[in-house]
Design a protein around this motif. Structure first.
Motif, PDB file in Angstrom:
ATOM      1  N   CYS A  96       0.843  -1.203   0.000  1.00 21.00           N
ATOM      2  CA  CYS A  96       0.000   0.000   0.000  1.00 21.00           C
ATOM      3  C   CYS A  96       0.879   1.254   0.000  1.00 21.00           C
ATOM      4  N   ARG A  97       0.266   2.423  -0.117  1.00 23.64           N
ATOM      5  CA  ARG A  97       1.025   3.655  -0.224  1.00 23.64           C
ATOM      6  C   ARG A  97       1.842   3.952   1.030  1.00 23.64           C
ATOM      7  N   ALA A  98       1.350   3.527   2.223  1.00 24.28           N
ATOM      8  CA  ALA A  98       2.137   3.724   3.439  1.00 24.28           C
ATOM      9  C   ALA A  98       3.363   2.814   3.438  1.00 24.28           C
ATOM     10  N   CYS A  99       3.161   1.554   3.114  1.00 23.09           N
ATOM     11  CA  CYS A  99       4.282   0.606   3.084  1.00 23.09           C
ATOM     12  C   CYS A  99       5.331   1.023   2.064  1.00 23.09           C
ATOM     13  N   LEU A 100       4.881   1.485   0.899  1.00 20.50           N
ATOM     14  CA  LEU A 100       5.824   1.870  -0.150  1.00 20.50           C
ATOM     15  C   LEU A 100       6.610   3.123   0.217  1.00 20.50           C
ATOM     16  N   LYS A 101       6.099   3.897   1.178  1.00 22.12           N
ATOM     17  CA  LYS A 101       6.849   5.046   1.688  1.00 22.12           C
ATOM     18  C   LYS A 101       7.762   4.661   2.849  1.00 22.12           C
ATOM     19  N   GLY A 102       7.789   3.370   3.192  1.00 20.27           N
ATOM     20  CA  GLY A 102       8.610   2.918   4.300  1.00 20.27           C
ATOM     21  C   GLY A 102       7.951   3.112   5.647  1.00 20.27           C
ATOM     22  N   GLN A 103       6.644   3.406   5.670  1.00 19.23           N
ATOM     23  CA  GLN A 103       5.909   3.614   6.915  1.00 19.23           C
ATOM     24  C   GLN A 103       4.997   2.415   7.162  1.00 19.23           C
ATOM     25  N   LEU A 104       5.616   1.251   7.361  1.00 17.37           N
ATOM     26  CA  LEU A 104       4.858   0.013   7.475  1.00 17.37           C
ATOM     27  C   LEU A 104       3.902   0.024   8.665  1.00 17.37           C
ATOM     28  N   HIS A 105       4.231   0.775   9.718  1.00 15.99           N
ATOM     29  CA  HIS A 105       3.374   0.812  10.897  1.00 15.99           C
ATOM     30  C   HIS A 105       2.063   1.545  10.624  1.00 15.99           C
ATOM     31  N   TYR A 106       1.969   2.225   9.458  1.00 14.23           N
ATOM     32  CA  TYR A 106       0.723   2.874   9.070  1.00 14.23           C
ATOM     33  C   TYR A 106      -0.005   2.086   7.983  1.00 14.23           C
ATOM     34  N   CYS A 107       0.383   0.849   7.721  1.00 11.16           N
ATOM     35  CA  CYS A 107      -0.179   0.053   6.627  1.00 11.16           C
ATOM     36  C   CYS A 107      -1.699   0.183   6.573  1.00 11.16           C
ATOM     37  N   PHE A 108      -2.222   0.474   5.365  1.00 17.78           N
ATOM     38  CA  PHE A 108      -3.647   0.690   5.176  1.00 17.78           C
ATOM     39  C   PHE A 108      -4.383  -0.569   4.718  1.00 17.78           C
ATOM     40  N   ALA A 109      -3.670  -1.668   4.543  1.00 19.30           N
ATOM     41  CA  ALA A 109      -4.310  -2.875   3.998  1.00 19.30           C
ATOM     42  C   ALA A 109      -3.775  -4.118   4.715  1.00 19.30           C
ATOM     43  N   THR A 110      -3.876  -4.124   6.040  1.00 20.97           N
ATOM     44  CA  THR A 110      -3.341  -5.239   6.809  1.00 20.97           C
ATOM     45  C   THR A 110      -4.124  -6.522   6.512  1.00 20.97           C
ATOM     46  N   HIS A 111      -3.441  -7.660   6.702  1.00 19.93           N
ATOM     47  CA  HIS A 111      -3.993  -8.961   6.318  1.00 19.93           C
ATOM     48  C   HIS A 111      -4.712  -9.654   7.471  1.00 19.93           C
ATOM     49  N   ASN A 112      -5.762 -10.391   7.137  1.00 21.75           N
ATOM     50  CA  ASN A 112      -6.415 -11.343   8.032  1.00 21.75           C
ATOM     51  C   ASN A 112      -6.616 -12.642   7.262  1.00 21.75           C
ATOM     52  N   ALA A 113      -6.948 -13.695   7.981  1.00 20.10           N
ATOM     53  CA  ALA A 113      -7.232 -14.966   7.313  1.00 20.10           C
ATOM     54  C   ALA A 113      -8.417 -14.806   6.361  1.00 20.10           C
ATOM     55  N   ALA A 114      -8.350 -15.468   5.217  1.00 18.44           N
ATOM     56  CA  ALA A 114      -9.440 -15.382   4.240  1.00 18.44           C
ATOM     57  C   ALA A 114     -10.612 -16.281   4.633  1.00 18.44           C
ATOM     58  N   GLN A 115     -10.316 -17.426   5.243  1.00 19.94           N
ATOM     59  CA  GLN A 115     -11.381 -18.347   5.648  1.00 19.94           C
ATOM     60  C   GLN A 115     -11.996 -17.906   6.975  1.00 19.94           C
ATOM     61  N   LYS A 116     -13.179 -18.426   7.247  1.00 24.10           N
ATOM     62  CA  LYS A 116     -13.884 -18.122   8.482  1.00 24.10           C
ATOM     63  C   LYS A 116     -13.909 -19.325   9.419  1.00 24.10           C
ATOM     64  N   MET A 117     -13.716 -19.078  10.703  1.00 22.47           N
ATOM     65  CA  MET A 117     -14.038 -20.069  11.719  1.00 22.47           C
ATOM     66  C   MET A 117     -15.537 -20.007  11.967  1.00 22.47           C
ATOM     67  N   THR A 118     -16.142 -21.129  12.376  1.00 24.29           N
ATOM     68  CA  THR A 118     -17.607 -21.187  12.509  1.00 24.29           C
ATOM     69  C   THR A 118     -18.001 -21.882  13.809  1.00 24.29           C
ATOM     70  N   LEU A 119     -19.261 -21.702  14.165  1.00 28.64           N
ATOM     71  CA  LEU A 119     -19.861 -22.522  15.205  1.00 28.64           C
ATOM     72  C   LEU A 119     -20.196 -23.891  14.615  1.00 28.64           C
ATOM     73  N   ALA A 120     -20.595 -24.805  15.469  1.00 27.22           N
ATOM     74  CA  ALA A 120     -20.867 -26.172  15.006  1.00 27.22           C
ATOM     75  C   ALA A 120     -21.982 -26.222  13.974  1.00 27.22           C
ATOM     76  N   ASP A 121     -22.919 -25.258  14.021  1.00 26.77           N
ATOM     77  CA  ASP A 121     -24.033 -25.259  13.062  1.00 26.77           C
ATOM     78  C   ASP A 121     -23.694 -24.528  11.765  1.00 26.77           C
ATOM     79  N   GLY A 122     -22.433 -24.111  11.609  1.00 24.43           N
ATOM     80  CA  GLY A 122     -22.002 -23.439  10.389  1.00 24.43           C
ATOM     81  C   GLY A 122     -22.056 -21.923  10.442  1.00 24.43           C
ATOM     82  N   THR A 123     -22.563 -21.346  11.530  1.00 27.21           N
ATOM     83  CA  THR A 123     -22.614 -19.885  11.659  1.00 27.21           C
ATOM     84  C   THR A 123     -21.209 -19.304  11.678  1.00 27.21           C
ATOM     85  N   GLU A 124     -20.956 -18.359  10.784  1.00 27.96           N
ATOM     86  CA  GLU A 124     -19.620 -17.765  10.708  1.00 27.96           C
ATOM     87  C   GLU A 124     -19.363 -16.850  11.900  1.00 27.96           C
ATOM     88  N   LEU A 125     -18.138 -16.915  12.413  1.00 29.19           N
ATOM     89  CA  LEU A 125     -17.724 -16.091  13.550  1.00 29.19           C
ATOM     90  C   LEU A 125     -16.892 -14.906  13.081  1.00 29.19           C
TER      91      LEU A 125
END
Length: 361
Positions: A96-125
């Motif tokens: 992102c534009r912050a990372c490319l400026k060397g300001q990684l601590h301001y990253c505007f597009a931080t990552h999370n897991a793409a998949q979802k954890m769920t309850l036993a009945d399939g409800t996404e958490l």
């Protein structure tokens, strides 16, 4: 094949949490499954339960965690199975534009897991801060895993995942406290005491702790406060000036996040001093200051998000300093509890009876 584990879930606004069966999928590309060993009970988790973050219920709570990597997905190279890691909610993208400026601590597009954890009945958490660690295993993006020295106990190391890092970073990174400077910290809970410890680590010689609770002010002394002020009984601004030759401090840190506290911090600093806001305000709060004071006092007003940290740099450093006896990381742990005790821990935290309760799995 999904892992079937126990986790702490908030199903509705203000409702007591429950321990339920959670299904954790095998890690996909760029993801990791972590065996959680310990996870701190943070105010942010309570904010999620109260609907103060958003209304994406049900939430899988917990985010101040440490544990070992159990499995990794395709393409993961930064961690391997068996690594001892602290989880973070600022997995930088590097593009992102912050990372490319060397300001990684301001990253505007931080990552999370793409998949979802769920309850036993399939409800996404919805995992708290993209982590969800009041659970025996959790799924995260591999960039949310930071390797640290396994000699550190998980109960202490995990606290770097949020509150302790936020406080230390507010002093060291955002406030840029220098040797010989003076610092005032408003609010002496976990984040405020971490800011005090960070100021001491950076070499501040005068550290004034401000709170309305004498018990918390005693805790602050243990982390490095040289002076304490109970602002319920004493004018905090005048008291701070009294401890700094009448001038005010070089750095004033608001670890509460209320307009009246920020105003005190603003007037308690010396000319050209820095004010740092690390306490989290609510969306409805408003602040009014005379523009002539903003102009005439100079200096800087800064907000500190996660202590402006870079986990890959700061987590291993602070763990090493702890193992050297130079940073009191373990002293933030007030008690260790089980998954079934999280609701009671929220009550203790709300009453100000603990710095951190830590869930041990």
């Amino acid at each position: 094949m999904a892992y079937e584990v126990r986790g702490v879930v908030a199903r509705g606004k203000g409702a007591p949490v429950s321990v339920e069966t959670v299904l954790v999928p095998d890690p996909g590309p760029g993801e990791a499954v972590v065996d959680v060993q310990a996870c701190g009970v943070c105010h942010t988790d309570l904010h999620y339960r109260e609907g103060g973050i958003n209304d994406d219920f049900p939430f899988l709570l917990g985010h101040e965690a440490a544990g070992t990597v159990a499995a990794v997905g395709e393409g993961v190279t930064n961690v391997a199975v068996g690594d001892f890691v602290v989880l973070n909610w600022r997995a930088v993208c590097g593009q992102c534009r912050a990372c490319l400026k060397g300001q990684l601590h301001y990253c505007f597009a931080t990552h999370n897991a793409a998949q979802k954890m769920t309850l036993a009945d399939g409800t996404e958490l919805s995992p708290a801060l993209g982590i969800g660690a009041f659970v025996e295993k959790t799924l995260v993006h591999s960039g949310q895993c930071t390797r640290v020295d396994p000699a550190a106990p998980a109960t202490a190391a995990g606290l770097l995942g949020c509150g302790v890092m936020a406080g230390v970073g507010a002093a060291v990174n955002t406030g840029a406290v220098q040797r010989g400077e003076s610092v005032a910290v408003f609010g002496c809970g976990g984040v405020g005491d971490a800011a005090i410890a960070g100021a001491k680590l950076a070499g501040a010689t005068t550290i004034v702790a401000v709170d309305v609770d004498d018990r918390k002010l005693e805790w602050a002394k243990a982390f490095g406060a040289t002076h304490t002020v109970n602002s319920r009984r004493t004018d905090a601004v005048e008291a701070i000036k009294g401890h700094t030759g009448g001038f005010g401090v070089d750095v004033a840190i608001d670890a509460v996040g209320r307009p009246e506290v920020f105003e005190q911090a603003f007037y308690a600093r010396d000319l050209a001093g820095r004010v740092v806001l690390v306490g989290v305000p609510t969306p409805d709060m408003q602040l009014t200051l005379p523009m002539i004071e903003l102009f005439g006092r100079g200096g800087a007003l800064r907000s500190s998000w996660y202590g402006d940290c870079l986990p890959s740099r700061d987590f291993p450093m602070l763990v090493d300093l702890y193992l050297q006896g130079r940073f009191p990381l373990e002293d933030f742990v007030s008690e260790t509890i089980g998954l079934d005790d999280v609701e009671k821990a929220f009550e203790k935290m709300h009453k100000g009876e603990v710095l951190r309760s830590v869930v041990v799995l």
